[in-house]
Each structure stands twice: as structure tokens, then as C-alpha cells.
Motif scaffolding. Structure first.
Motif, PDB file in Angstrom:
ATOM      1  N   ALA A  97       0.828  -1.209   0.000  1.00 26.58           N
ATOM      2  CA  ALA A  97       0.000   0.000   0.000  1.00 26.58           C
ATOM      3  C   ALA A  97       0.858   1.252   0.000  1.00 26.58           C
ATOM      4  O   ALA A  97       0.604   2.214  -0.745  1.00 26.58           O
ATOM      5  CB  ALA A  97      -0.934  -0.014   1.211  1.00 26.58           C
ATOM      6  N   GLU A  98       1.904   1.266   0.836  1.00 22.97           N
ATOM      7  CA  GLU A  98       2.787   2.425   0.916  1.00 22.97           C
ATOM      8  C   GLU A  98       3.525   2.645  -0.406  1.00 22.97           C
ATOM      9  O   GLU A  98       3.686   3.784  -0.864  1.00 22.97           O
ATOM     10  CB  GLU A  98       3.782   2.234   2.049  1.00 22.97           C
ATOM     11  N   GLY A 146       0.285  13.303  -9.125  1.00 27.83           N
ATOM     12  CA  GLY A 146      -0.050  13.748 -10.468  1.00 27.83           C
ATOM     13  C   GLY A 146      -1.070  12.881 -11.175  1.00 27.83           C
ATOM     14  O   GLY A 146      -1.551  13.250 -12.250  1.00 27.83           O
ATOM     15  N   GLU A 147      -1.419  11.742 -10.610  1.00 31.06           N
ATOM     16  CA  GLU A 147      -2.416  10.884 -11.255  1.00 31.06           C
ATOM     17  C   GLU A 147      -3.807  11.486 -11.121  1.00 31.06           C
ATOM     18  O   GLU A 147      -4.210  11.910 -10.039  1.00 31.06           O
ATOM     19  CB  GLU A 147      -2.410   9.482 -10.638  1.00 31.06           C
ATOM     20  N   GLN A 148      -4.548  11.517 -12.207  1.00 28.61           N
ATOM     21  CA  GLN A 148      -5.939  11.957 -12.179  1.00 28.61           C
ATOM     22  C   GLN A 148      -6.803  10.790 -11.717  1.00 28.61           C
ATOM     23  O   GLN A 148      -6.898   9.785 -12.420  1.00 28.61           O
ATOM     24  CB  GLN A 148      -6.379  12.423 -13.571  1.00 28.61           C
ATOM     25  N   PRO A 149      -7.417  10.884 -10.529  1.00 25.79           N
ATOM     26  CA  PRO A 149      -8.168   9.725 -10.033  1.00 25.79           C
ATOM     27  C   PRO A 149      -9.441   9.481 -10.827  1.00 25.79           C
ATOM     28  O   PRO A 149     -10.042  10.405 -11.383  1.00 25.79           O
ATOM     29  CB  PRO A 149      -8.497  10.123  -8.586  1.00 25.79           C
ATOM     30  N   ALA A 150      -9.834   8.222 -10.897  1.00 21.82           N
ATOM     31  CA  ALA A 150     -11.083   7.858 -11.556  1.00 21.82           C
ATOM     32  C   ALA A 150     -12.246   8.559 -10.863  1.00 21.82           C
ATOM     33  O   ALA A 150     -12.261   8.715  -9.638  1.00 21.82           O
ATOM     34  CB  ALA A 150     -11.278   6.345 -11.510  1.00 21.82           C
ATOM     35  N   GLN A 151     -13.227   8.980 -11.656  1.00 23.32           N
ATOM     36  CA  GLN A 151     -14.391   9.674 -11.089  1.00 23.32           C
ATOM     37  C   GLN A 151     -15.139   8.751 -10.144  1.00 23.32           C
ATOM     38  O   GLN A 151     -15.209   7.542 -10.370  1.00 23.32           O
ATOM     39  CB  GLN A 151     -15.317  10.159 -12.206  1.00 23.32           C
ATOM     40  N   TRP A 152     -15.698   9.317  -9.097  1.00 17.29           N
ATOM     41  CA  TRP A 152     -16.532   8.649  -8.099  1.00 17.29           C
ATOM     42  C   TRP A 152     -15.730   7.882  -7.047  1.00 17.29           C
ATOM     43  O   TRP A 152     -16.259   7.563  -5.988  1.00 17.29           O
ATOM     44  CB  TRP A 152     -17.528   7.661  -8.738  1.00 17.29           C
ATOM     45  N   VAL A 153     -14.472   7.542  -7.315  1.00 19.11           N
ATOM     46  CA  VAL A 153     -13.716   6.684  -6.397  1.00 19.11           C
ATOM     47  C   VAL A 153     -13.314   7.456  -5.140  1.00 19.11           C
ATOM     48  O   VAL A 153     -12.866   8.603  -5.226  1.00 19.11           O
ATOM     49  CB  VAL A 153     -12.473   6.110  -7.108  1.00 19.11           C
ATOM     50  N   ALA A 154     -13.446   6.820  -3.987  1.00 15.24           N
ATOM     51  CA  ALA A 154     -13.151   7.467  -2.705  1.00 15.24           C
ATOM     52  C   ALA A 154     -11.658   7.758  -2.572  1.00 15.24           C
ATOM     53  O   ALA A 154     -10.818   7.053  -3.134  1.00 15.24           O
ATOM     54  CB  ALA A 154     -13.607   6.569  -1.551  1.00 15.24           C
ATOM     55  N   GLY A 155     -11.328   8.801  -1.825  1.00 12.46           N
ATOM     56  CA  GLY A 155      -9.941   9.163  -1.602  1.00 12.46           C
ATOM     57  C   GLY A 155      -9.267   8.230  -0.599  1.00 12.46           C
ATOM     58  O   GLY A 155      -9.913   7.609   0.249  1.00 12.46           O
ATOM     59  N   PHE A 156      -7.953   8.131  -0.713  1.00  8.12           N
ATOM     60  CA  PHE A 156      -7.154   7.344   0.233  1.00  8.12           C
ATOM     61  C   PHE A 156      -5.767   7.951   0.229  1.00  8.12           C
ATOM     62  O   PHE A 156      -5.131   8.062  -0.817  1.00  8.12           O
ATOM     63  CB  PHE A 156      -7.101   5.873  -0.193  1.00  8.12           C
ATOM     64  N   ASP A 157      -5.299   8.401   1.395  1.00 12.72           N
ATOM     65  CA  ASP A 157      -4.024   9.106   1.445  1.00 12.72           C
ATOM     66  C   ASP A 157      -3.154   8.546   2.571  1.00 12.72           C
ATOM     67  O   ASP A 157      -3.468   7.497   3.159  1.00 12.72           O
ATOM     68  CB  ASP A 157      -4.254  10.604   1.610  1.00 12.72           C
ATOM     69  N   LEU A 216      -3.853   5.475   5.297  1.00 16.13           N
ATOM     70  CA  LEU A 216      -3.009   4.292   5.463  1.00 16.13           C
ATOM     71  C   LEU A 216      -2.498   4.183   6.896  1.00 16.13           C
ATOM     72  O   LEU A 216      -2.484   3.089   7.480  1.00 16.13           O
ATOM     73  CB  LEU A 216      -1.843   4.343   4.479  1.00 16.13           C
ATOM     74  N   ALA A 217      -2.100   5.299   7.478  1.00 13.19           N
ATOM     75  CA  ALA A 217      -1.624   5.272   8.867  1.00 13.19           C
ATOM     76  C   ALA A 217      -2.722   4.806   9.811  1.00 13.19           C
ATOM     77  O   ALA A 217      -2.467   4.077  10.780  1.00 13.19           O
ATOM     78  CB  ALA A 217      -1.123   6.654   9.275  1.00 13.19           C
ATOM     79  N   SER A 218      -3.964   5.196   9.526  1.00 10.67           N
ATOM     80  CA  SER A 218      -5.094   4.772  10.344  1.00 10.67           C
ATOM     81  C   SER A 218      -5.279   3.260  10.287  1.00 10.67           C
ATOM     82  O   SER A 218      -5.467   2.597  11.312  1.00 10.67           O
ATOM     83  CB  SER A 218      -6.365   5.488   9.876  1.00 10.67           C
ATOM     84  N   GLU A 219      -5.225   2.701   9.072  1.00 14.87           N
ATOM     85  CA  GLU A 219      -5.375   1.253   8.926  1.00 14.87           C
ATOM     86  C   GLU A 219      -4.185   0.529   9.548  1.00 14.87           C
ATOM     87  O   GLU A 219      -4.343  -0.520  10.182  1.00 14.87           O
ATOM     88  CB  GLU A 219      -5.505   0.885   7.441  1.00 14.87           C
ATOM     89  N   ALA A 220      -2.976   1.086   9.385  1.00 13.99           N
ATOM     90  CA  ALA A 220      -1.790   0.461   9.960  1.00 13.99           C
ATOM     91  C   ALA A 220      -1.873   0.435  11.487  1.00 13.99           C
ATOM     92  O   ALA A 220      -1.491  -0.562  12.122  1.00 13.99           O
ATOM     93  CB  ALA A 220      -0.538   1.207   9.510  1.00 13.99           C
ATOM     94  N   ALA A 221      -2.368   1.511  12.078  1.00 12.26           N
ATOM     95  CA  ALA A 221      -2.506   1.555  13.542  1.00 12.26           C
ATOM     96  C   ALA A 221      -3.409   0.430  14.037  1.00 12.26           C
ATOM     97  O   ALA A 221      -3.107  -0.236  15.034  1.00 12.26           O
ATOM     98  CB  ALA A 221      -3.057   2.912  13.971  1.00 12.26           C
ATOM     99  N   LEU A 222      -4.508   0.204  13.326  1.00 14.26           N
ATOM    100  CA  LEU A 222      -5.430  -0.868  13.715  1.00 14.26           C
ATOM    101  C   LEU A 222      -4.798  -2.240  13.523  1.00 14.26           C
ATOM    102  O   LEU A 222      -5.012  -3.156  14.318  1.00 14.26           O
ATOM    103  CB  LEU A 222      -6.724  -0.748  12.916  1.00 14.26           C
ATOM    104  N   CYS A 223      -4.010  -2.389  12.447  1.00 10.86           N
ATOM    105  CA  CYS A 223      -3.295  -3.650  12.228  1.00 10.86           C
ATOM    106  C   CYS A 223      -2.342  -3.940  13.377  1.00 10.86           C
ATOM    107  O   CYS A 223      -2.329  -5.042  13.945  1.00 10.86           O
ATOM    108  CB  CYS A 223      -2.498  -3.594  10.925  1.00 10.86           C
ATOM    109  N   PHE A 224      -1.524  -2.947  13.743  1.00 10.33           N
ATOM    110  CA  PHE A 224      -0.521  -3.168  14.778  1.00 10.33           C
ATOM    111  C   PHE A 224      -1.155  -3.335  16.155  1.00 10.33           C
ATOM    112  O   PHE A 224      -0.635  -4.080  16.996  1.00 10.33           O
ATOM    113  CB  PHE A 224       0.501  -2.035  14.771  1.00 10.33           C
ATOM    114  N   LEU A 225      -2.287  -2.676  16.381  1.00 12.36           N
ATOM    115  CA  LEU A 225      -3.015  -2.902  17.630  1.00 12.36           C
ATOM    116  C   LEU A 225      -3.508  -4.339  17.690  1.00 12.36           C
ATOM    117  O   LEU A 225      -3.388  -5.013  18.723  1.00 12.36           O
ATOM    118  CB  LEU A 225      -4.188  -1.924  17.751  1.00 12.36           C
TER     119      LEU A 225
END
Length: 317
Positions: free
Chosen positions: A172-173, A181-192, A196-205
Motif C-alpha cells: 500500500a505504501e 499527479g495521477e488523475q483519479p477515476a471519477q466517483w472513487v473514494a480518496g485514500f491518502d 493508510l496510517a489509520s489502517e496500519a494503527a489498527l493492524c498493529f493494535l
């Protein structure tokens, strides 16, 4: 939407979706869920039955899929996981009907998240793999691919596969590092990076690697500001749980108290549910002034609907 021409219909839906997503991050899905379901019934459903002349039917199905997925997240945030699962299922099918592989992958990411919340890691891993297959065949999906790898990491953490979890987080990282610079596909949710840090925190917990979990949770809190009220609050609650596991109950209670104050402006059953779970743990701890203060603040929260984890018998993938 009867006064709009074909192109304007889809543009109107897209603008409405963006407005709801911004508001959802600030006030929570519970406040908006009834309006979204009403919009689906009154505006979207009639278009699907009898489209406005000149509208692009594939784009209309994609627009309907996006709004339906938003409704699913708001249902989830309202504690209605059975309804959320149904909306995500329909969003996936609508995306396929519109031949929009990016949106189909987006729905898979949402379904994988919900499967993890329902403690169904094997389903989450299968759904995330399907999403990756859809996303890699579409343009503008790098952030979505990173999100799907993060969902894989969450599922692998739940089954205790530390090496696999860390590899998925690294994937993921790596993908996120190449999206500039990538133009994201329309309608797709953001992920930054904060996502990722939020999901990683839950993984490590989940893996009880508390030092890494704390570092990641604090990074989310640092990065999330402005209108990202709910995601910042979730990060605070993750951090509080990390601190409880580390035996630092006073620090956990102080953060929990701060989250209680924020929750007054949120309509999120998920936040309230997590706060109450934290309160249940801290109620067993020694009653220091900070712990007592948090428990008093928690008792003062207005009642909110609890989690409803009933769901359909099978996933669409």
C-alpha cells in the motif's frame, strides 16, 4: 431532475455526492442518512427505470452506484450494518452494470472494510482480492489499489499473519508513493497517507505491536484537521486503546474525554460504540481523577443507536 438534460443529470448526481461526502466527514453519517435514502428513492430510482432522454446509461449506473455506496457508509456509521451490506452489494452490481471497473473495485474496498468490522477476515481477503483484479484493469485507481492492500493487511492481522500483514502495508505504501499527479477515476473514494496510517494503527493494535500502533495513530491525529472530524476522532480512540493495552490508563482517559467533547458535534453510532467500549474497559481501572472525569463525560453523552450487525447471508463476490 426532470428539468435537466441527459448530461446535466449525471453532473447533478456527482455534485450532490461530493457535497454529502464533505458533510459526512464533518458531522457523521447519522445526520445525513435519511436524506440520502430519500434521494435514492425519489431521484435515482426513477432515472434507473426511465432515464432522461440523452443520458449516458453506463454513466447513470455509475452515478447510481456511487450514491448507493455513500448510503451504505452512512448506514454503517449509523450502526445499521445489515443495511450497509445491502447497499454495498447493490453498489457493486450497479457498477458492473455500468461497466465501471474502478467503481466495482471501490465497492469491494467498502465490502472488505465491513467484513473486517464483522470479524469475517477470510471474506475480507477474498473481496479485497476481487477488488484488486477490478482496479488494476482501470485507470486512475492507484489510491484505490493502496486502499485494497490496506484492507488485505487488516484481514491478515485478524488471522494473525504478521508477515503477510506487513507485506500488504508495504504494498500500500509503495503504491501511494507513486500516485503524485495521477488523475483519479471519477466517483472513487480518496485514500491518502493518513488513511493508510489509520489502517496500519489498527493492524498493529490487533498484532499487539503497541509502539508501532501508537506511532501510526499519532500520525493520523497530526495529519487530520479541519473538516476531518470523524477520522481524527477514530484515530484518538485507536490511540486510547493502544494506551490502555500499554497500562497508561490516565493518558487513555484524557484522550477519551477529548473524544467525548468532539462527539457532541458528530452523529456517528460507530464513534459512540467505540467510546462505550473504551468506557467499559476503563471502568475496571483504578478510579483516578482522569478516569472518573472521562466516565462522567461518557455518561453525559446522549443515547445513540447501537451496532446492528445483522447482514445478508452471502457477499456478491
Amino acid at each position: 431532475m426532470s428539468h435537466l438534460d441527459g448530461q446535466q443529470v449525471v453532473d447533478s448526481i456527482f455534485a450532490t455526492a461530493q457535497q454529502w461526502q464533505v458533510a459526512d466527514r464533518r458531522v457523521g453519517g447519522g445526520a445525513l442518512y435519511p436524506s440520502v435514502t430519500q434521494y435514492l428513492t425519489r431521484e435515482i430510482a426513477p432515472q434507473l427505470v426511465s432515464p432522461t432522454f440523452g443520458v449516458s446509461v453506463p454513466r447513470l449506473f455509475a452515478a447510481a452506484a456511487s450514491i448507493t455506496e455513500i448510503a451504505g457508509w452512512m448506514a454503517h456509521d449509523s450502526g445499521q450494518d445489515g443495511s450497509a451490506r445491502g447497499y454495498f452489494d447493490r453498489a457493486f452490481r450497479l457498477a458492473l452494470a455500468g461497466n465501471d471497473r474502478a467503481l466495482a473495485a471501490n465497492a469491494c474496498a467498502s465490502m472488505a472494510h465491513l467484513a473486517i468490522e464483522l470479524r469475517q477476515p477470510h471474506d475480507a481477503l477474498r473481496i479485497a482480492a476481487e477488488g484488486l483484479g477490478q482496479a488494476t484493469a482501470a485507470y486512475g485507481t492507484s489510491r484505490l489499489i493502496a486502499r485494497l492492500h490496506a484492507m488485505r493487511a487488516r484481514g491478515l492481522a485478524l488471522v494473525g499473519d504478521r508477515a503477510g500483514c506487513c507485506n500488504a502495508l508495504e504494498d500500500a505504501e509503495r503504491v501511494l508513493g507513486k500516485v503524485h499527479g495521477e488523475q483519479p477515476a471519477q466517483w472513487v473514494a480518496g485514500f491518502d497517507e493518513a488513511s493508510l496510517a489509520s489502517e496500519a494503527a489498527l493492524c498493529f493494535l490487533q498484532l499487539t505491536e503497541l509502539g508501532e500502533a501508537e506511532r501510526c495513530a499519532r500520525e493520523v491525529i497530526r495529519l487530520r484537521s479541519g473538516d476531518r472530524v470523524r477520522s481524527r476522532t477514530f484515530a484518538q480512540l485507536t490511540l486510547a486503546n493502544v494506551l490502555v493495552h500499554a497500562g497508561r490508563v490516565d493518558e487513555a482517559a484524557a484522550i477519551g474525554h477529548e473524544a467525548c467533547d468532539t462527539t457532541a458535534s458528530l452523529h456517528s453510532a460507530r464513534v459512540v460504540h467505540q467510546l462505550r467500549a473504551l468506557g467499559g474497559v476503563l471502568s475496571l481501572a483504578p478510579k483516578t481523577s482522569r478516569v472518573s472525569s472521562f466516565l462522567a463525560a461518557l455518561a453525559g453523552l446522549s443515547a445513540a443507536s447501537g451496532e446492528v450487525n445483522s447482514a445478508a447471508s452471502s457477499w456478491p463476490v
